[in-house]
Design a protein around this motif. Structure first.
Motif, PDB file in Angstrom:
ATOM      1  N   VAL A  42       0.870  -1.176   0.000  1.00  0.00           N
ATOM      2  CA  VAL A  42       0.000   0.000   0.000  1.00  0.00           C
ATOM      3  C   VAL A  42       0.905   1.223   0.000  1.00  0.00           C
ATOM      4  N   SER A  43       0.789   2.030  -1.054  1.00  0.00           N
ATOM      5  CA  SER A  43       1.749   3.099  -1.296  1.00  0.00           C
ATOM      6  C   SER A  43       1.040   4.369  -1.734  1.00  0.00           C
ATOM      7  N   VAL A  44       1.818   5.296  -2.265  1.00  0.00           N
ATOM      8  CA  VAL A  44       1.245   6.550  -2.748  1.00  0.00           C
ATOM      9  C   VAL A  44       0.451   6.350  -4.032  1.00  0.00           C
ATOM     10  N   ASP A  45       0.605   5.203  -4.677  1.00  0.00           N
ATOM     11  CA  ASP A  45      -0.230   4.847  -5.826  1.00  0.00           C
ATOM     12  C   ASP A  45      -1.640   4.543  -5.305  1.00  0.00           C
ATOM     13  N   GLU A  46      -2.607   5.371  -5.640  1.00  0.00           N
ATOM     14  CA  GLU A  46      -3.948   5.239  -5.070  1.00  0.00           C
ATOM     15  C   GLU A  46      -4.571   3.877  -5.335  1.00  0.00           C
ATOM     16  N   VAL A  47      -4.222   3.248  -6.445  1.00  0.00           N
ATOM     17  CA  VAL A  47      -4.769   1.923  -6.771  1.00  0.00           C
ATOM     18  C   VAL A  47      -4.399   0.908  -5.696  1.00  0.00           C
ATOM     19  N   SER A  48      -3.221   1.042  -5.117  1.00  0.00           N
ATOM     20  CA  SER A  48      -2.732   0.051  -4.151  1.00  0.00           C
ATOM     21  C   SER A  48      -3.605  -0.030  -2.907  1.00  0.00           C
ATOM     22  N   GLY A  49      -4.278   1.053  -2.554  1.00  0.00           N
ATOM     23  CA  GLY A  49      -5.126   1.051  -1.377  1.00  0.00           C
ATOM     24  C   GLY A  49      -6.603   0.940  -1.672  1.00  0.00           C
ATOM     25  N   ASP A  50      -6.936   0.670  -2.926  1.00  0.00           N
ATOM     26  CA  ASP A  50      -8.324   0.557  -3.358  1.00  0.00           C
ATOM     27  C   ASP A  50      -8.683  -0.931  -3.446  1.00  0.00           C
ATOM     28  N   VAL A  51      -9.507  -1.390  -2.520  1.00  0.00           N
ATOM     29  CA  VAL A  51      -9.826  -2.818  -2.441  1.00  0.00           C
ATOM     30  C   VAL A  51     -10.404  -3.342  -3.749  1.00  0.00           C
ATOM     31  N   GLU A  52     -11.364  -2.634  -4.293  1.00  0.00           N
ATOM     32  CA  GLU A  52     -12.001  -3.104  -5.530  1.00  0.00           C
ATOM     33  C   GLU A  52     -11.010  -3.143  -6.680  1.00  0.00           C
ATOM     34  N   ALA A  53     -10.127  -2.160  -6.732  1.00  0.00           N
ATOM     35  CA  ALA A  53      -9.156  -2.103  -7.830  1.00  0.00           C
ATOM     36  C   ALA A  53      -8.174  -3.269  -7.761  1.00  0.00           C
ATOM     37  N   VAL A  54      -7.612  -3.537  -6.580  1.00  0.00           N
ATOM     38  CA  VAL A  54      -6.626  -4.616  -6.498  1.00  0.00           C
ATOM     39  C   VAL A  54      -7.296  -5.981  -6.633  1.00  0.00           C
ATOM     40  N   ARG A  55      -8.537  -6.099  -6.166  1.00  0.00           N
ATOM     41  CA  ARG A  55      -9.254  -7.358  -6.349  1.00  0.00           C
ATOM     42  C   ARG A  55      -9.518  -7.599  -7.836  1.00  0.00           C
ATOM     43  N   SER A  56      -9.855  -6.545  -8.568  1.00  0.00           N
ATOM     44  CA  SER A  56     -10.076  -6.673 -10.006  1.00  0.00           C
ATOM     45  C   SER A  56      -8.789  -7.045 -10.731  1.00  0.00           C
ATOM     46  N   LEU A  57      -7.674  -6.456 -10.314  1.00  0.00           N
ATOM     47  CA  LEU A  57      -6.384  -6.806 -10.913  1.00  0.00           C
ATOM     48  C   LEU A  57      -6.040  -8.270 -10.653  1.00  0.00           C
ATOM     49  N   SER A  58      -6.307  -8.722  -9.442  1.00  0.00           N
ATOM     50  CA  SER A  58      -6.055 -10.119  -9.094  1.00  0.00           C
ATOM     51  C   SER A  58      -6.891 -11.061  -9.951  1.00  0.00           C
ATOM     52  N   GLU A  59      -8.147 -10.739 -10.111  1.00  0.00           N
ATOM     53  CA  GLU A  59      -9.042 -11.588 -10.901  1.00  0.00           C
ATOM     54  C   GLU A  59      -8.687 -11.547 -12.382  1.00  0.00           C
ATOM     55  N   PHE A  60      -8.366 -10.368 -12.887  1.00  0.00           N
ATOM     56  CA  PHE A  60      -8.045 -10.227 -14.311  1.00  0.00           C
ATOM     57  C   PHE A  60      -6.784 -11.002 -14.670  1.00  0.00           C
ATOM     58  N   HIS A  61      -5.753 -10.906 -13.833  1.00  0.00           N
ATOM     59  CA  HIS A  61      -4.482 -11.567 -14.132  1.00  0.00           C
ATOM     60  C   HIS A  61      -4.410 -12.991 -13.578  1.00  0.00           C
ATOM     61  N   GLU A  62      -5.441 -13.381 -12.827  1.00  0.00           N
ATOM     62  CA  GLU A  62      -5.525 -14.731 -12.262  1.00  0.00           C
ATOM     63  C   GLU A  62      -4.328 -15.057 -11.372  1.00  0.00           C
ATOM     64  N   VAL A  63      -3.966 -14.095 -10.526  1.00  0.00           N
ATOM     65  CA  VAL A  63      -2.931 -14.308  -9.509  1.00  0.00           C
ATOM     66  C   VAL A  63      -3.503 -13.890  -8.159  1.00  0.00           C
ATOM     67  N   PRO A  64      -3.370 -14.729  -7.136  1.00  0.00           N
ATOM     68  CA  PRO A  64      -3.923 -14.377  -5.828  1.00  0.00           C
ATOM     69  C   PRO A  64      -3.105 -13.310  -5.125  1.00  0.00           C
ATOM     70  N   ILE A  65      -3.762 -12.590  -4.238  1.00  0.00           N
ATOM     71  CA  ILE A  65      -3.072 -11.658  -3.350  1.00  0.00           C
ATOM     72  C   ILE A  65      -2.763 -12.421  -2.069  1.00  0.00           C
ATOM     73  N   VAL A  66      -1.490 -12.644  -1.794  1.00  0.00           N
ATOM     74  CA  VAL A  66      -1.112 -13.468  -0.646  1.00  0.00           C
ATOM     75  C   VAL A  66      -0.898 -12.642   0.614  1.00  0.00           C
ATOM     76  N   SER A  67      -0.618 -11.345   0.445  1.00  0.00           N
ATOM     77  CA  SER A  67      -0.332 -10.512   1.608  1.00  0.00           C
ATOM     78  C   SER A  67      -0.525  -9.039   1.261  1.00  0.00           C
ATOM     79  N   VAL A  68      -0.741  -8.262   2.316  1.00  0.00           N
ATOM     80  CA  VAL A  68      -0.876  -6.815   2.205  1.00  0.00           C
ATOM     81  C   VAL A  68       0.185  -6.184   3.093  1.00  0.00           C
ATOM     82  N   HIS A  69       0.971  -5.282   2.526  1.00  0.00           N
ATOM     83  CA  HIS A  69       1.984  -4.565   3.303  1.00  0.00           C
ATOM     84  C   HIS A  69       1.385  -3.230   3.723  1.00  0.00           C
ATOM     85  N   ALA A  70       1.224  -3.047   5.015  1.00  0.00           N
ATOM     86  CA  ALA A  70       0.631  -1.820   5.538  1.00  0.00           C
ATOM     87  C   ALA A  70       1.490  -0.600   5.170  1.00  0.00           C
ATOM     88  N   PRO A  71       0.872   0.571   5.025  1.00  0.00           N
ATOM     89  CA  PRO A  71       1.613   1.780   4.657  1.00  0.00           C
ATOM     90  C   PRO A  71       2.322   2.401   5.861  1.00  0.00           C
TER      91      PRO A  71
END
Length: 265
Positions: A42-71
């Motif tokens: 989770v960084s200054v890139d607004e997409v990184s902190g947007d749950v719907e956006a990162v979930r969509s990226l995960s689904e589109f690329h078919e790679v799971p999100i294994v962890s979240v690094h707090a800001p």
């Protein structure tokens, strides 16, 4: 944690490894290069902190999100507000929503006095509240020449604390002048998460490609492979100085190949 003890250890990619590229480019690289998953920094890139956006990226690329690094970097001190506990709550909520099992967090800065006083107990309380792993990362003393400054409280070394779960970063152990394999053995079952990278021992936090520094990256992976470690191995390297996209991808592929070779079961 996932039951991986009988099979191969997963090797995932931190989105910070493509910085200054975007979170989206991190997911794209992970999928195309053959990584098993992604850690979202989770960084200054607004997409990184947007749950719907990162979930969509995960689904589109078919790679799971294994962890979240707090800001919790100096660079991200204003991301998700300035309340450090609020950041951890939001990170845990995000992890649950995107299906990640781990939240990575740094220990507080020494000047965050109220936060640091209740940090160890507070992390344990958050784990119980959310039913998720919060793995506190090893850091290092800040050094300038012969001067050393203890920037973290209660301390930079999680081996000395009573955290239930720990993230071991090999660049940070190099900067601290520590041996990552010895730290792993001292942590035992508390070692939950690994940021696979490297360092020369410079005062600078280098995040080299594993195998290019002085840390026992190969021996650590062999140790984990031979043990009952069932956590995540996440490549977290610095590719900012690569000359072009081809060079960056070469570093990402070399890191992945190194991990697969030495962590094979």
């Amino acid at each position: 944690m996932s039951d991986q003890s009988a099979g191969e250890l997963r090797v995932s990619l931190s989105t910070s490894s493509v910085y200054p590229g975007s979170t989206a480019s991190g997911f794209e690289a992970a999928a195309r290069l053959g990584y098993d998953g992604v850690e979202v920094m989770v960084s200054v890139d607004e997409v990184s902190g947007d749950v719907e956006a990162v979930r969509s990226l995960s689904e589109f690329h078919e790679v799971p999100i294994v962890s979240v690094h707090a800001p919790c970097l100096l660079l991200t001190q204003h991301v998700w507000g300035t309340d450090p506990w609020g950041k951890l709550h939001r990170s845990a909520e995000m992890a649950l929503e995107v299906g990640a099992e781990v939240v990575v967090v740094h220990p507080p800065f020494r000047w965050q006095r109220e936060y640091s006083r209740g940090f160890v107990e507070g992390v344990g309380d958050l784990e119980k509240q959310y039913g998720i792993t919060i793995a506190v990362e090893n850091m290092y003393p800040w050094r300038t020449g012969k001067r050393e400054f203890q920037a973290y409280a209660p301390g930079w070394d999680p081996v000395q604390e009573v955290y239930e779960h720990v993230t071991l970063d090999l660049s940070h152990s190099a900067t601290a002048g520590e041996d990552a394999l010895q730290m792993a053995m001292a942590l035992g079952h508390r070692l939950t998460h690994v940021h696979l990278t490297d360092g020369s021992g410079s005062p600078k936090d280098e995040h080299l490609v594993p195998g290019r520094g002085a840390q026992p990256a190969q021996s650590l992976l062999e140790h984990l492979s031979a043990s009952d470690f069932d956590g995540e191995i996440v490549i977290e390297i610095n590719t900012r100085k690569t000359t072009d996209q081809q060079a960056r991808e070469a570093d990402l592929l070399e890191s992945l190949a190194f991990a697969r070779l030495h962590a094979s079961r």
